[in-house]
Design a protein around this motif. Structure first.
Motif, PDB file in Angstrom:
ATOM      1  N   ASN A 181       0.830  -1.213   0.000  1.00 11.31           N
ATOM      2  CA  ASN A 181       0.000   0.000   0.000  1.00 11.31           C
ATOM      3  C   ASN A 181       0.860   1.258   0.000  1.00 11.31           C
ATOM      4  OD1 ASN A 181      -2.170  -1.672   0.065  1.00 11.31           O
ATOM      5  ND2 ASN A 181      -2.840  -1.150   2.123  1.00 11.31           N
ATOM      6  N   ALA A 187      -4.138   4.753  -5.734  1.00  5.51           N
ATOM      7  CA  ALA A 187      -4.167   4.095  -4.431  1.00  5.51           C
ATOM      8  C   ALA A 187      -5.515   4.342  -3.746  1.00  5.51           C
ATOM      9  CB  ALA A 187      -3.028   4.609  -3.555  1.00  5.51           C
ATOM     10  N   ARG A 188      -5.983   5.585  -3.795  1.00  4.89           N
ATOM     11  CA  ARG A 188      -7.270   5.909  -3.158  1.00  4.89           C
ATOM     12  C   ARG A 188      -8.398   5.105  -3.810  1.00  4.89           C
ATOM     13  NH1 ARG A 188      -8.761  11.904  -2.904  1.00  4.89           N
ATOM     14  NH2 ARG A 188     -10.160  11.132  -1.305  1.00  4.89           N
ATOM     15  N   ILE A 213      -7.178   2.571  -0.490  1.00  5.66           N
ATOM     16  CA  ILE A 213      -6.058   2.823   0.435  1.00  5.66           C
ATOM     17  C   ILE A 213      -6.159   4.250   0.978  1.00  5.66           C
ATOM     18  CG2 ILE A 213      -3.553   3.018   0.631  1.00  5.66           C
ATOM     19  CD1 ILE A 213      -3.414   0.984  -1.722  1.00  5.66           C
ATOM     20  N   SER A 214      -6.049   4.385   2.275  1.00  2.00           N
ATOM     21  CA  SER A 214      -6.030   5.720   2.882  1.00  2.00           C
ATOM     22  C   SER A 214      -4.601   6.263   2.772  1.00  2.00           C
ATOM     23  CB  SER A 214      -6.463   5.640   4.341  1.00  2.00           C
ATOM     24  OG  SER A 214      -6.051   6.808   5.003  1.00  2.00           O
ATOM     25  N   VAL A 215      -4.448   7.344   2.008  1.00  6.63           N
ATOM     26  CA  VAL A 215      -3.117   7.941   1.840  1.00  6.63           C
ATOM     27  C   VAL A 215      -2.620   8.470   3.190  1.00  6.63           C
ATOM     28  CG1 VAL A 215      -1.816   9.771   0.670  1.00  6.63           C
ATOM     29  CG2 VAL A 215      -3.541   8.483  -0.584  1.00  6.63           C
ATOM     30  N   LEU A 240     -13.434  11.678  -5.787  1.00  6.25           N
ATOM     31  CA  LEU A 240     -12.123  12.260  -6.098  1.00  6.25           C
ATOM     32  C   LEU A 240     -12.192  13.785  -6.147  1.00  6.25           C
ATOM     33  CD1 LEU A 240     -10.726   9.808  -8.805  1.00  6.25           C
ATOM     34  CD2 LEU A 240      -9.882  10.135  -6.485  1.00  6.25           C
ATOM     35  N   ALA A 295     -12.682   9.136  -1.469  1.00  9.39           N
ATOM     36  CA  ALA A 295     -12.648   8.102  -2.510  1.00  9.39           C
ATOM     37  C   ALA A 295     -12.320   6.722  -1.951  1.00  9.39           C
ATOM     38  CB  ALA A 295     -11.621   8.495  -3.572  1.00  9.39           C
ATOM     39  N   GLU A 296     -11.387   6.663  -0.982  1.00 10.27           N
ATOM     40  CA  GLU A 296     -10.987   5.348  -0.472  1.00 10.27           C
ATOM     41  C   GLU A 296     -12.134   4.667   0.275  1.00 10.27           C
ATOM     42  OE1 GLU A 296      -9.490   8.209   0.064  1.00 10.27           O
ATOM     43  OE2 GLU A 296      -9.022   8.553   2.181  1.00 10.27           O
ATOM     44  N   LYS A 311     -14.242   1.200  -0.820  1.00  8.27           N
ATOM     45  CA  LYS A 311     -14.477   0.075   0.091  1.00  8.27           C
ATOM     46  C   LYS A 311     -15.958  -0.248   0.241  1.00  8.27           C
ATOM     47  CE  LYS A 311     -10.289  -0.153   2.690  1.00  8.27           C
ATOM     48  NZ  LYS A 311      -9.598  -0.237   3.930  1.00  8.27           N
ATOM     49  N   PHE A 328       0.117   1.435 -11.069  1.00 11.72           N
ATOM     50  CA  PHE A 328       1.359   1.626 -10.328  1.00 11.72           C
ATOM     51  C   PHE A 328       2.478   1.072 -11.210  1.00 11.72           C
ATOM     52  CE2 PHE A 328      -2.066   0.456  -7.253  1.00 11.72           C
ATOM     53  CZ  PHE A 328      -2.381   1.767  -6.932  1.00 11.72           C
ATOM     54  N   MET A 333       5.338  -1.320 -10.191  1.00  8.75           N
ATOM     55  CA  MET A 333       4.922  -2.560  -9.539  1.00  8.75           C
ATOM     56  C   MET A 333       4.512  -3.582 -10.605  1.00  8.75           C
ATOM     57  SD  MET A 333       2.862  -0.772  -6.392  1.00  8.75           S
ATOM     58  CE  MET A 333       2.389  -2.191  -5.459  1.00  8.75           C
ATOM     59  N   VAL A 357      -2.934  -5.090  -4.803  1.00  8.11           N
ATOM     60  CA  VAL A 357      -3.367  -3.813  -4.233  1.00  8.11           C
ATOM     61  C   VAL A 357      -4.858  -3.611  -4.493  1.00  8.11           C
ATOM     62  CG1 VAL A 357      -3.102  -1.302  -4.385  1.00  8.11           C
ATOM     63  CG2 VAL A 357      -1.084  -2.750  -4.352  1.00  8.11           C
ATOM     64  N   ASN A 383      -7.476  -4.508  -1.846  1.00 11.65           N
ATOM     65  CA  ASN A 383      -7.706  -3.659  -0.679  1.00 11.65           C
ATOM     66  C   ASN A 383      -9.144  -3.208  -0.514  1.00 11.65           C
ATOM     67  OD1 ASN A 383      -5.534  -2.616   1.162  1.00 11.65           O
ATOM     68  ND2 ASN A 383      -4.470  -2.654  -0.796  1.00 11.65           N
ATOM     69  N   ARG A 407      -7.562  -4.916 -12.044  1.00 11.31           N
ATOM     70  CA  ARG A 407      -7.330  -4.404 -10.688  1.00 11.31           C
ATOM     71  C   ARG A 407      -8.648  -3.973 -10.038  1.00 11.31           C
ATOM     72  NH1 ARG A 407      -3.805   0.926  -9.937  1.00 11.31           N
ATOM     73  NH2 ARG A 407      -5.844   1.830 -10.411  1.00 11.31           N
TER      74      ARG A 407
END
Lengths: 284, 235
Positions: free
Chosen positions: A167, A178-179, A183-185, B50, B70-71, B75, B88, B91, B99, B102, B148
């Protein structure tokens, strides 16, 4: 000088290994958050002084004192992020730099209040020395090299195989992506400060038996680590390791001519190298 | 499944999306078509948190997700594949997919079955799991971005201009994959400039112009609409 070459080189790699760890600690935080933390050297000092105080003054067993010292550095690093930097989210890079300098001054003042101004040291883990050329390097110093190497290996494994590590890398590469992956930045940034401070703390613990440590010694360690990081190229972990080792080796060779000027001359050489390769020695 | 009510959003004082209302039902593919700068991406980015929403509300199921980060929205089961993919690059394919897990918590066996499902849909990814995302071709990167997003097993998938920058043969392949996802019952909101392809695959569609929804109908009806034909299909 020839007979001392091996000795200077060995000492340079020893000190350079610690600078490499500190350079990596800068890089861990910078990669995830984009912040260059000028308080990083204070985490070196806090890790070292906590360990030394617990072991020497409080007679805590060395392994426990080391764990407590590194843990304290991590907690202080986390607190610095949560209290000092997170509230300034979205600020300009200059604002972040000023905040980290302020944190550095505060931590140094607190350290002088808690531990006083006298230097602390830690006993060497291994006694005796190894003859190299015309000189001798003590075994404890040589032990620093594999320990630093192991820390780096653990760091690689952490970033490659753990969820938190992945992460953090994701945040370093693309915060929006990532967000969108949940994922919490903020949490990743907090983790990077804790990890970066812990790494710096390990560096502090390793260097204290060799050079001793006091409340104001962290800044110079931070500058050396920072020099290693920019020499290798910020954002490039391998570059940070090479840069840190180079700073250590250059510094030790300068000791041959004048130990009093080693700090200044080492940094002058770093500046010259950066003039030749402004984006770091590994830049293309 | 997704309901947007009188939503306005933009950047600072600039309002790009103006009082937009739309809904996407479960198992439905809905196209959002319009020209460049019509507000499609801004609409999708504001739905996913966002960018901020200045007016109106967004519901995911019965939950009000307006203004949530956004995160958190990711979820809650809403996944966006943004324009530009937001991969990414340093990666590997496998790490990018990991990832992606998550956003949707999964047990080990669930995670394995999601990997299997993604690799079945995009077999090219399975052949190169150790390759860096940045080394992939544009088409492969788009497939990875889709994969992803699917790793979180989202309730609804938002696709922002997935065909942008792809060669025609890859665009055709991409829409085949979207059609397969539709067959599996996936709920999709698809923003596209390729109006022809988007309306072919969609159950329903919205036409957006200057930040406002100007038409709404089934895919075939929109394709035969005079306004759409003149403006977007070159008829």
């Amino acid at each position: 000088m020839g007979q001392y070459l091996g000795l200077f080189f060995a000492n340079g790699v020893v000190i350079g290994s610690i600078y490499a760890l500190i350079a990596l600690s800068f890089n861990v935080i910078y990669s995830t958050t984009g912040i260059i933390n000028f308080a990083q050297g204070e985490f070196v000092m806090i890790g070292a002084l906590t360990t030394a105080w617990l072991h020497v003054a409080m007679h805590l067993a060395m392994p426990l004192a080391i764990l407590a010292g590194v843990f304290t550095a991590a907690v202080v690093g986390l607190a610095c992020y949560l209290v000092g930097l997170r509230p300034a989210k979205g600020a300009s890079p200059v604002t972040y730099i000023i905040i980290t300098i302020a944190i550095s001054i505060i931590l140094k003042s607190l350290a002088s209040f808690v531990w006083g101004t006298d230097p602390y040291t830690l006993p060497k883990l291994v006694q005796g020395g190894v003859r190299i050329g015309a000189g001798e390097v003590d075994k404890h110093s040589l032990l620093v090299i594999p320990v630093a190497g192991m820390c780096m290996l653990l760091l690689v494994l952490f970033f490659r195989y753990t969820r938190v590590g992945l992460n953090m890398r994701a945040c370093a590469e693309n915060k929006e992506g990532a967000r969108l992956c949940g994922i919490s930045v903020n949490n990743a940034s907090a983790a990077s400060f804790a990890l970066g401070a812990a790494l710096a703390g390990v560096g502090g613990v390793m260097i204290t038996p060799i050079l001793s440590m006091q409340f104001d010694a962290g800044m110079m360690m931070g500058i050396k680590g920072f020099s290693g990081a920019i020499l290798g190229g910020f954002g490039n972990p391998i570059g940070c390791v090479i840069g840190g080792l180079m700073v250590g080796v250059i510094e030790q060779f300068i000791c041959y001519f004048s130990s009093g000027y080693k700090d200044i001359l080492a940094l002058v050489i770093v500046v010259v190298l950066l003039l030749l390769r402004p984006r770091g020695i590994l830049s293309r | 499944m997704l309901k947007v009510v009188n939503m306005s959003a933009g950047y600072g004082k600039l309002v790009v999306v103006k009082s937009v209302s739309l809904n996407v039902q479960r198992n439905e593919v809905v196209a959002l078509v319009g020209g460049n700068g019509a507000g499609k991406s801004t609409l999708l980015r504001s739905i996913t948190g966002l960018i901020g929403v200045s007016e109106g509300r967004v519901f995911l199921g019965d939950k009000n997700i307006t203004g949530k980060p956004a995160e958190k929205i990711a979820k809650m089961g809403l996944s966006l594949v943004p324009e530009g993919r937001a991969l990414f690059p340093a990666m590997t394919i496998l790490e990018n997919l990991k990832v992606g897990l998550n956003a949707g918590r999964a047990s080990r066996s669930e995670a394995e079955s999601r990997f299997d499902a993604v690799f079945e849909l995009f077999p090219d990814l399975k052949k190169r799991t150790g390759s860096r995302a940045g080394d992939l071709s544009g088409g492969q990167q788009q497939m990875l971005a889709l994969g992803r997003a699917l790793m979180s097993a989202p309730d609804i998938l938002l696709l922002d201009e997935p065909s942008t920058g792809l060669a025609p043969v890859l665009v055709a392949e991409l829409f085949e994959k979207i059609a397969i996802m539709k067959q599996t019952g996936m709920t999709i909101l698809l923003a596209e400039q390729n109006v022809h392809k988007a309306l072919d695959v969609a159950d329903r569609g919205y036409v957006i112009e200057n930040g406002r929804i100007v038409l709404e109908d089934t895919g075939p009806a929109l394709k035969s609409s005079e306004r759409v034909q003149k403006a977007y299909l070159g008829v």
